[in-house]
Design a protein around this motif. Structure first.
Motif, PDB file in Angstrom:
ATOM      1  N   LEU A 255       0.836  -1.214   0.000  1.00 40.35           N
ATOM      2  CA  LEU A 255       0.000   0.000   0.000  1.00 40.35           C
ATOM      3  C   LEU A 255       0.862   1.252   0.000  1.00 40.35           C
ATOM      4  N   ALA A 256       1.935   1.212   0.807  1.00 38.94           N
ATOM      5  CA  ALA A 256       2.808   2.388   0.911  1.00 38.94           C
ATOM      6  C   ALA A 256       3.426   2.704  -0.449  1.00 38.94           C
ATOM      7  N   VAL A 257       3.825   1.667  -1.180  1.00 34.77           N
ATOM      8  CA  VAL A 257       4.446   1.907  -2.500  1.00 34.77           C
ATOM      9  C   VAL A 257       3.391   2.397  -3.493  1.00 34.77           C
ATOM     10  N   VAL A 258       2.204   1.781  -3.481  1.00 37.27           N
ATOM     11  CA  VAL A 258       1.138   2.213  -4.407  1.00 37.27           C
ATOM     12  C   VAL A 258       0.872   3.710  -4.223  1.00 37.27           C
ATOM     13  N   ARG A 259       0.813   4.157  -2.977  1.00 38.48           N
ATOM     14  CA  ARG A 259       0.471   5.574  -2.716  1.00 38.48           C
ATOM     15  C   ARG A 259       1.534   6.531  -3.238  1.00 38.48           C
ATOM     16  N   ARG A 260       2.749   5.999  -3.437  1.00 40.24           N
ATOM     17  CA  ARG A 260       3.816   6.883  -3.929  1.00 40.24           C
ATOM     18  C   ARG A 260       3.891   6.924  -5.446  1.00 40.24           C
ATOM     19  N   LEU A 261       3.122   6.069  -6.120  1.00 43.04           N
ATOM     20  CA  LEU A 261       3.174   6.052  -7.588  1.00 43.04           C
ATOM     21  C   LEU A 261       2.331   7.194  -8.144  1.00 43.04           C
ATOM     22  N   PRO A 262       2.863   7.916  -9.141  1.00 37.76           N
ATOM     23  CA  PRO A 262       2.190   9.124  -9.622  1.00 37.76           C
ATOM     24  C   PRO A 262       0.731   8.942 -10.018  1.00 37.76           C
ATOM     25  N   THR A 263       0.418   7.885 -10.808  1.00 37.68           N
ATOM     26  CA  THR A 263      -0.959   7.787 -11.301  1.00 37.68           C
ATOM     27  C   THR A 263      -1.890   7.093 -10.305  1.00 37.68           C
ATOM     28  N   MET A 264      -1.354   6.656  -9.171  1.00 39.08           N
ATOM     29  CA  MET A 264      -2.170   5.837  -8.272  1.00 39.08           C
ATOM     30  C   MET A 264      -2.434   6.514  -6.931  1.00 39.08           C
ATOM     31  N   SER A 265      -1.868   7.700  -6.708  1.00 38.46           N
ATOM     32  CA  SER A 265      -1.874   8.261  -5.361  1.00 38.46           C
ATOM     33  C   SER A 265      -3.288   8.513  -4.828  1.00 38.46           C
ATOM     34  N   ASN A 266      -4.277   8.711  -5.731  1.00 39.43           N
ATOM     35  CA  ASN A 266      -5.633   8.973  -5.225  1.00 39.43           C
ATOM     36  C   ASN A 266      -6.484   7.698  -5.147  1.00 39.43           C
ATOM     37  N   VAL A 267      -5.865   6.543  -5.386  1.00 38.32           N
ATOM     38  CA  VAL A 267      -6.614   5.288  -5.289  1.00 38.32           C
ATOM     39  C   VAL A 267      -6.432   4.743  -3.870  1.00 38.32           C
ATOM     40  N   GLU A 268      -7.517   4.350  -3.243  1.00 35.88           N
ATOM     41  CA  GLU A 268      -7.423   3.821  -1.872  1.00 35.88           C
ATOM     42  C   GLU A 268      -7.396   2.296  -1.954  1.00 35.88           C
ATOM     43  N   PRO A 269      -6.212   1.691  -1.921  1.00 37.25           N
ATOM     44  CA  PRO A 269      -6.173   0.252  -2.164  1.00 37.25           C
ATOM     45  C   PRO A 269      -6.357  -0.593  -0.897  1.00 37.25           C
ATOM     46  N   PHE A 270      -6.744  -1.812  -1.106  1.00 44.70           N
ATOM     47  CA  PHE A 270      -6.841  -2.798  -0.037  1.00 44.70           C
ATOM     48  C   PHE A 270      -6.131  -4.042  -0.552  1.00 44.70           C
ATOM     49  N   VAL A 271      -5.321  -4.670   0.287  1.00 47.04           N
ATOM     50  CA  VAL A 271      -4.570  -5.842  -0.167  1.00 47.04           C
ATOM     51  C   VAL A 271      -5.110  -7.098   0.508  1.00 47.04           C
ATOM     52  N   SER A 272      -5.533  -8.060  -0.295  1.00 46.98           N
ATOM     53  CA  SER A 272      -6.005  -9.329   0.260  1.00 46.98           C
ATOM     54  C   SER A 272      -4.867 -10.346   0.242  1.00 46.98           C
ATOM     55  N   HIS A 273      -4.946 -11.286   1.169  1.00 45.29           N
ATOM     56  CA  HIS A 273      -3.950 -12.359   1.162  1.00 45.29           C
ATOM     57  C   HIS A 273      -4.370 -13.424   0.148  1.00 45.29           C
ATOM     58  N   ALA A 274      -3.436 -13.883  -0.668  1.00 43.35           N
ATOM     59  CA  ALA A 274      -3.720 -14.961  -1.623  1.00 43.35           C
ATOM     60  C   ALA A 274      -2.889 -16.173  -1.230  1.00 43.35           C
ATOM     61  N   ASP A 275      -3.545 -17.301  -1.123  1.00 42.05           N
ATOM     62  CA  ASP A 275      -2.814 -18.518  -0.786  1.00 42.05           C
ATOM     63  C   ASP A 275      -2.580 -19.298  -2.080  1.00 42.05           C
ATOM     64  N   VAL A 276      -1.348 -19.235  -2.574  1.00 39.10           N
ATOM     65  CA  VAL A 276      -1.016 -19.962  -3.806  1.00 39.10           C
ATOM     66  C   VAL A 276      -0.018 -21.046  -3.426  1.00 39.10           C
ATOM     67  N   PRO A 277      -0.401 -22.320  -3.529  1.00 43.29           N
ATOM     68  CA  PRO A 277       0.475 -23.398  -3.075  1.00 43.29           C
ATOM     69  C   PRO A 277       1.852 -23.326  -3.745  1.00 43.29           C
ATOM     70  N   SER A 278       2.870 -23.680  -2.947  1.00 44.94           N
ATOM     71  CA  SER A 278       4.233 -23.516  -3.420  1.00 44.94           C
ATOM     72  C   SER A 278       4.771 -24.750  -4.115  1.00 44.94           C
ATOM     73  N   PRO A 279       5.581 -24.559  -5.168  1.00 43.83           N
ATOM     74  CA  PRO A 279       6.218 -25.716  -5.796  1.00 43.83           C
ATOM     75  C   PRO A 279       7.245 -26.372  -4.877  1.00 43.83           C
ATOM     76  N   VAL A 280       7.604 -25.670  -3.757  1.00 47.29           N
ATOM     77  CA  VAL A 280       8.520 -26.289  -2.790  1.00 47.29           C
ATOM     78  C   VAL A 280       7.880 -27.573  -2.276  1.00 47.29           C
ATOM     79  N   ALA A 281       6.537 -27.499  -2.083  1.00 50.26           N
ATOM     80  CA  ALA A 281       5.824 -28.673  -1.584  1.00 50.26           C
ATOM     81  C   ALA A 281       5.910 -29.811  -2.610  1.00 50.26           C
ATOM     82  N   ALA A 282       6.078 -29.444  -3.886  1.00 48.81           N
ATOM     83  CA  ALA A 282       6.174 -30.474  -4.922  1.00 48.81           C
ATOM     84  C   ALA A 282       7.616 -30.938  -5.116  1.00 48.81           C
ATOM     85  N   GLY A 283       8.506 -30.504  -4.245  1.00 47.43           N
ATOM     86  CA  GLY A 283       9.881 -30.995  -4.277  1.00 47.43           C
ATOM     87  C   GLY A 283      10.855 -30.123  -5.060  1.00 47.43           C
ATOM     88  N   ILE A 284      10.397 -28.947  -5.543  1.00 47.03           N
ATOM     89  CA  ILE A 284      11.327 -28.063  -6.256  1.00 47.03           C
ATOM     90  C   ILE A 284      11.843 -27.023  -5.283  1.00 47.03           C
TER      91      ILE A 284
END
Ligand code: DGL
Length: 286
Positions: A255-284
Motif C-alpha cells: 500500500l505504501a508503495v502504491v500511494r507513492r506512484l504518480p498515477t495511483m496516489s488517489n486510489v485507496e487500495p486494499f490488499v487481500s492475502h492470496a494462498d497460492v500453493p508452493s512448488p517447494v511442496a512439490a519438491g522443487i
C-alpha cells in the motif's frame, strides 16, 4: 473473442510490478486489473531457474482461475525463465517484460551501458542472447542488485541501506564511462527518483513500463477491437491487489508503495492475502 470486461492479470515476485501497473493504469484507465505480488517468495532473483518457472506458473494459473483475460508478467526474472512455459501452457495471451537492451544500445553516446538486474536475469540465456545481439554497438557493464529487492519489499525506496547499495553498484558503471543505465528489474524502476537524487543526470535511465503498457493496448485492440477497447461502459477499471505475504506488515508495504506512484496516489487500495500453493511442496527447492 475474450470478454472485454474481464480483468487483466498482472504479477511480479513482489512490489516491483507496481511500476508496470502504474504505466498500464495511465494508458488504460478503463481496464480492470488484478495484481498479485508473490512477496512470500521474493526475491525470485536469488532462486533457481526451476523454482522461478514453477512458481510463475502457479501464480499465472491463479490469475487465470480468477478470470484474467490476459497475463502481464511484470517481472524481468520471471519473464526470462518462465515466459516460454507460460505461453505453451496457458490459453490467454501472455505479455512479458525484458531489460531495455535495444533502446539503450540505440541511444548511448558513450558506447557504455550499465545493466542493473537480478542475478537470475543476468545468468539467463535470454538476456545473454539479447546482449550478444547488440554487443557490436556498445559495451555492457552488468551488475546484480543483491539486497535491493529485500529493501523494496519492506517499502524502503530510499534511506541509508538503499543509497549505499546503489552507490556501490552504479559508481563503477559511471567510472567505466556509462551514460545509460538499464533498470533491468521492475523493482529497480521504483528506485528511479533515488538514483536521480544520488547521481543527478549522470545517466539516462531506461525502464520498460510504458512500452509494456503500449504492447498490452495493441493486443487489446487486436482482440477486442479499437471501439470496444475505447468505449467501455466502465469509466474506470477496478483495481484489486493480492499478496502471498503472510505478514500484514509486508502487505502494508504494498500500500505504501502504491500511494507513492504518480498515477495511483488517489486510489485507496486494499490488499487481500492470496494462498497460492508452493512448488517447494512439490519438491522443487528454491
Ligand atoms: N521484479 C523482479 C524483476 O523484474 C525481480 C525481483 C526479485 O528478485 O524477486 O526482475
Amino acid at each position: 473473442m475474450t470478454n472485454p470486461d474481464a480483468p487483466i492479470g498482472v504479477f511480479d515476485s513482489g512490489l516491483g510490478g507496481l511500476s508496470v501497473l502504474a504505466s498500464m493504469r495511465e494508458r488504460l484507465p478503463d481496464q480492470s486489473i488484478v495484481y498479485i505480488a508473490d512477496s512470500e517468495y521474493a526475491p525470485y532473483g536469488e532462486k533457481t531457474d526451476a523454482f522461478i518457472r514453477e512458481r510463475s506458473k502457479a501464480i499465472a494459473d491463479w490469475l487465470v482461475e480468477r478470470g484474467a483475460k490476459m497475463i502481464v508478467v511484470a517481472c524481468n526474472t520471471a519473464t526470462t525463465h518462465a515466459i516460454g512455459h507460460l505461453r505453451a501452457t496457458l490459453t490467454v495471451p501472455v505479455v512479458g517484460v525484458e531489460p531495455g537492451i535495444k533502446p539503450a544500445a540505440l541511444s548511448t553516446a558513450s558506447g557504455v551501458v550499465g545493466v542493473l538486474a537480478t542475478a537470475a536475469t543476468l545468468r539467463s540465456e535470454r538476456l545473454k542472447a539479447l546482449i550478444a545481439e547488440h554487443e557490436a554497438r556498445c559495451r555492457f557493464v552488468c551488475q546484480a542488485g543483491h539486497g535491493l529487492v529485500e529493501q523494496i519489499e519492506r517499502g524502503n525506496l530510499n534511506g541509508t541501506v538503499v543509497d549505499d547499495l546503489l552507490l556501490r553498484y552504479l559508481t563503477p558503471m559511471a567510472q567505466a564511462g556509462a551514460d545509460t543505465v538499464i533498470l533491468g528489474s521492475t523493482h529497480f524502476a521504483l528506485l528511479y527518483a533515488t538514483i536521480r537524487r544520488l547521481f543527478a543526470d549522470r545517466f539516462a535511465l531506461i525502464e520498460t513500463g510504458s512500452a509494456i503498457a503500449r504492447r498490452v493496448e495493441t493486443l487489446l485492440i487486436e482482440r477486442e477491437g479499437a471501439a470496444d477497447a475505447a468505449a467501455k461502459t466502465n469509466p474506470r477499471g477496478r483495481l484489486e491487489y493480492f499478496s502471498t505475504a503472510r505478514s500484514p506488515q509486508q502487505r502494508q508495504a504494498l500500500l505504501a508503495v502504491v500511494r507513492r506512484l504518480p498515477t495511483m496516489s488517489n486510489v485507496e487500495p486494499f490488499v487481500s492475502h492470496a494462498d497460492v500453493p508452493s512448488p517447494v511442496a512439490a519438491g522443487i527447492l528454491p
